[in-house]
Design an enzyme around this catalytic site. Structure first.
Site, PDB file in Angstrom:
ATOM      1  N   LYS A   1       0.856  -1.204   0.000  1.00  0.00           N
ATOM      2  CA  LYS A   1       0.000   0.000   0.000  1.00  0.00           C
ATOM      3  C   LYS A   1       0.883   1.242   0.000  1.00  0.00           C
ATOM      4  O   LYS A   1       2.035   1.220   0.417  1.00  0.00           O
ATOM      5  CB  LYS A   1      -0.942   0.036   1.209  1.00  0.00           C
ATOM      6  CG  LYS A   1      -0.269   0.057   2.594  1.00  0.00           C
ATOM      7  CD  LYS A   1       0.112   1.438   3.110  1.00  0.00           C
ATOM      8  CE  LYS A   1       0.871   1.361   4.422  1.00  0.00           C
ATOM      9  NZ  LYS A   1       1.845   2.378   4.679  1.00  0.00           N
TER      10      LYS A   1
ATOM     11  N   ASP B   1      -2.249  -1.993  10.075  1.00  0.00           N
ATOM     12  CA  ASP B   1      -2.485  -1.956   8.626  1.00  0.00           C
ATOM     13  C   ASP B   1      -3.102  -3.254   8.092  1.00  0.00           C
ATOM     14  O   ASP B   1      -3.443  -3.340   6.916  1.00  0.00           O
ATOM     15  CB  ASP B   1      -1.164  -1.739   7.866  1.00  0.00           C
ATOM     16  CG  ASP B   1      -0.611  -0.340   8.066  1.00  0.00           C
ATOM     17  OD1 ASP B   1      -1.386   0.547   8.473  1.00  0.00           O
ATOM     18  OD2 ASP B   1       0.588  -0.136   7.808  1.00  0.00           O
TER      19      ASP B   1
HETATM   20  P1  ATP Z   1       4.303  -0.060   7.598  1.00  0.00           P
HETATM   21  O1  ATP Z   1       4.161   0.663   6.304  1.00  0.00           O
HETATM   22  O2  ATP Z   1       3.098  -0.908   7.962  1.00  0.00           O
HETATM   23  O3  ATP Z   1       4.819   0.762   8.722  1.00  0.00           O
HETATM   24  P2  ATP Z   1       6.794  -1.132   6.690  1.00  0.00           P
HETATM   25  O4  ATP Z   1       6.602  -1.354   5.220  1.00  0.00           O
HETATM   26  O5  ATP Z   1       7.510   0.119   7.051  1.00  0.00           O
HETATM   27  O6  ATP Z   1       5.405  -1.214   7.398  1.00  0.00           O
HETATM   28  P3  ATP Z   1       7.527  -3.887   6.984  1.00  0.00           P
HETATM   29  O7  ATP Z   1       8.161  -4.188   5.667  1.00  0.00           O
HETATM   30  O8  ATP Z   1       6.172  -4.404   7.223  1.00  0.00           O
HETATM   31  O9  ATP Z   1       7.585  -2.331   7.290  1.00  0.00           O
HETATM   32  O10 ATP Z   1       8.554  -4.449   8.093  1.00  0.00           O
HETATM   33  C1  ATP Z   1       8.650  -3.910   9.377  1.00  0.00           C
HETATM   34  C2  ATP Z   1       9.464  -4.867  10.262  1.00  0.00           C
HETATM   35  O11 ATP Z   1       8.730  -6.068  10.424  1.00  0.00           O
HETATM   36  C3  ATP Z   1      10.824  -5.247   9.684  1.00  0.00           C
HETATM   37  O12 ATP Z   1      11.798  -4.815  10.575  1.00  0.00           O
HETATM   38  C4  ATP Z   1      10.812  -6.755   9.580  1.00  0.00           C
HETATM   39  O13 ATP Z   1      11.957  -7.357  10.122  1.00  0.00           O
HETATM   40  C5  ATP Z   1       9.589  -7.200  10.376  1.00  0.00           C
HETATM   41  N1  ATP Z   1       8.846  -8.278   9.681  1.00  0.00           N
HETATM   42  C6  ATP Z   1       8.296  -9.346  10.273  1.00  0.00           C
HETATM   43  N2  ATP Z   1       7.677 -10.111   9.381  1.00  0.00           N
HETATM   44  C7  ATP Z   1       7.810  -9.538   8.172  1.00  0.00           C
HETATM   45  C8  ATP Z   1       7.374  -9.867   6.871  1.00  0.00           C
HETATM   46  N3  ATP Z   1       6.666 -10.976   6.608  1.00  0.00           N
HETATM   47  N4  ATP Z   1       7.675  -9.011   5.873  1.00  0.00           N
HETATM   48  C9  ATP Z   1       8.363  -7.869   6.141  1.00  0.00           C
HETATM   49  N5  ATP Z   1       8.807  -7.534   7.352  1.00  0.00           N
HETATM   50  C10 ATP Z   1       8.546  -8.341   8.378  1.00  0.00           C
END
Ligand code: ATP
Length: 293
Positions: free
Chosen positions: A14, A144
């Site tokens: 997203k 989310d």
């Molecule tokens: P948001 O936009 O919801 O804040 P994000 O895109 O910034 O999320 P994610 O990629 O969801 O962040 O990852 C955040 C943290 O979650 C990372 O530090 C990662 O190690 C951990 N994590 C746990 N499971 C997963 C997964 N399946 N995919 C990605 N990250 C994961």
């Protein structure tokens, strides 16, 4: 339970067209006013279920990204565990395989997308049809997650769990997404927000009504991301990516979520491709995407 069942789900990332962080609740969660839009940059989650003949459940997870945990620290693993407990399922071996394409810790909700994918796959495999209950389970795993389970375009309030459908962008619009080398921890980003001085809160109301009227051209004036003012100063690549997207013809460009990914909205697919090619030459990971309806 059937002997062996398998389901493969595409899990879209997203972007946030609007993101204001309102007050912090007593339980530590932040109240949000955000508008999220799904894009066709997807992880793929495969879920296999086997009856193991016993009473215990076992979960095993593999992922194409070796930097991600494969135990209970992976949100997709936690999703399976929560699902089995919620629906009192026993004697199941759950195998999860994640093909990761969504950049990690990039503000694109990659983890939440995988979590949503596991819940949807398991609900399908076990015949769980109570959608509201499943959304509540998703909300307990991450703010989310309910959005990622429904995708399209939605305004989210509460801690991100109260969803109101918004008219999505049509596929005539192309979205370019770029992420430089930096990553941003969501927890750190919220700690930064907490240290900001008192401020006037912005509202997504006008943006939501413009989208409702199909008036995409007024988005540049109405898009907003509270995290951007913090991270634009710390990560020069954010302003640079926005500048290049706008120079290549984007009608608007902004950071997504807690960053550092930047997206641009283009009326012309080739212009989005050109922005991505310039930004990849500068070392960014880039994606030309279409909106998910
Ligand atoms: P948001 O936009 O919801 O804040 P994000 O895109 O910034 O999320 P994610 O990629 O969801 O962040 O990852 C955040 C943290 O979650 C990372 O530090 C990662 O190690 C951990 N994590 C746990 N499971 C997963 C997964 N399946 N995919 C990605 N990250 C994961």
């Amino acid at each position: 339970m059937e002997k062996k069942m398998f389901q493969k789900i595409r899990c879209p990332a997203k972007i946030n067209l609007f993101l204001e962080v309102l007050g912090k609740r007593e339980d530590g969660y932040h109240e949000l006013d955000t508008v999220m839009h799904g894009i066709d940059l997807c992880d793929t989650v495969g879920v296999e279920v086997n009856a193991n003949g016993g009473r215990d459940n076992r979960i095993a997870l593999t992922c194409t990204d070796p930097s991600l945990p494969t135990d209970g620290c992976n949100i997709a693993f936690r999703a399976a565990d929560a699902f089995l407990r919620r629906y009192r399922i026993t004697g199941a071996d759950i195998g999860i395989h994640i093909e990761k394409r969504i950049p990690v810790a990039a503000g694109l909700a990659g983890g939440s997308a995988d979590c949503a994918g596991v819940l949807i796959a398991l609900a399908d495999l076990f015949g769980i049809t109570d959608r509201e209950d499943l959304l509540m389970l998703g909300a307990s795993l991450g703010a989310d997650v309910p959005f990622c389970m429904t995708c399209g375009c939605a305004k989210a309030s509460g801690i991100g769990d109260i969803l109101e459908r918004v008219r999505p962008l049509t596929p005539e619009w192309t979205l370019a997404v770029a992420k430089g080398g930096e990553t941003v921890s969501t927890a750190q980003a919220y700690a930064e927000i907490d240290s900001l001085p008192e401020r006037e809160y912005r509202s997504s109301e006008r943006l939501v009504s413009s989208l409702g009227n199909g008036d995409v051209c007024s988005l540049p004036d109405l898009m907003f991301n509270r995290f951007e003012e913090i991270y634009e100063k710390k990560i020069p690549q954010i302003a640079r990516a926005k500048h290049i997207m706008l120079r290549c013809g984007a009608i608007a460009a902004m950071m997504s979520g807690s960053g550092p990914s930047v997206f641009g909205i283009f009326a012309d697919y080739e212009e989005a491709e050109r922005a991505c090619s310039v930004l990849s030459e500068e070392g960014c990971l880039t994606f030309v995407c279409l909106p998910v309806m």
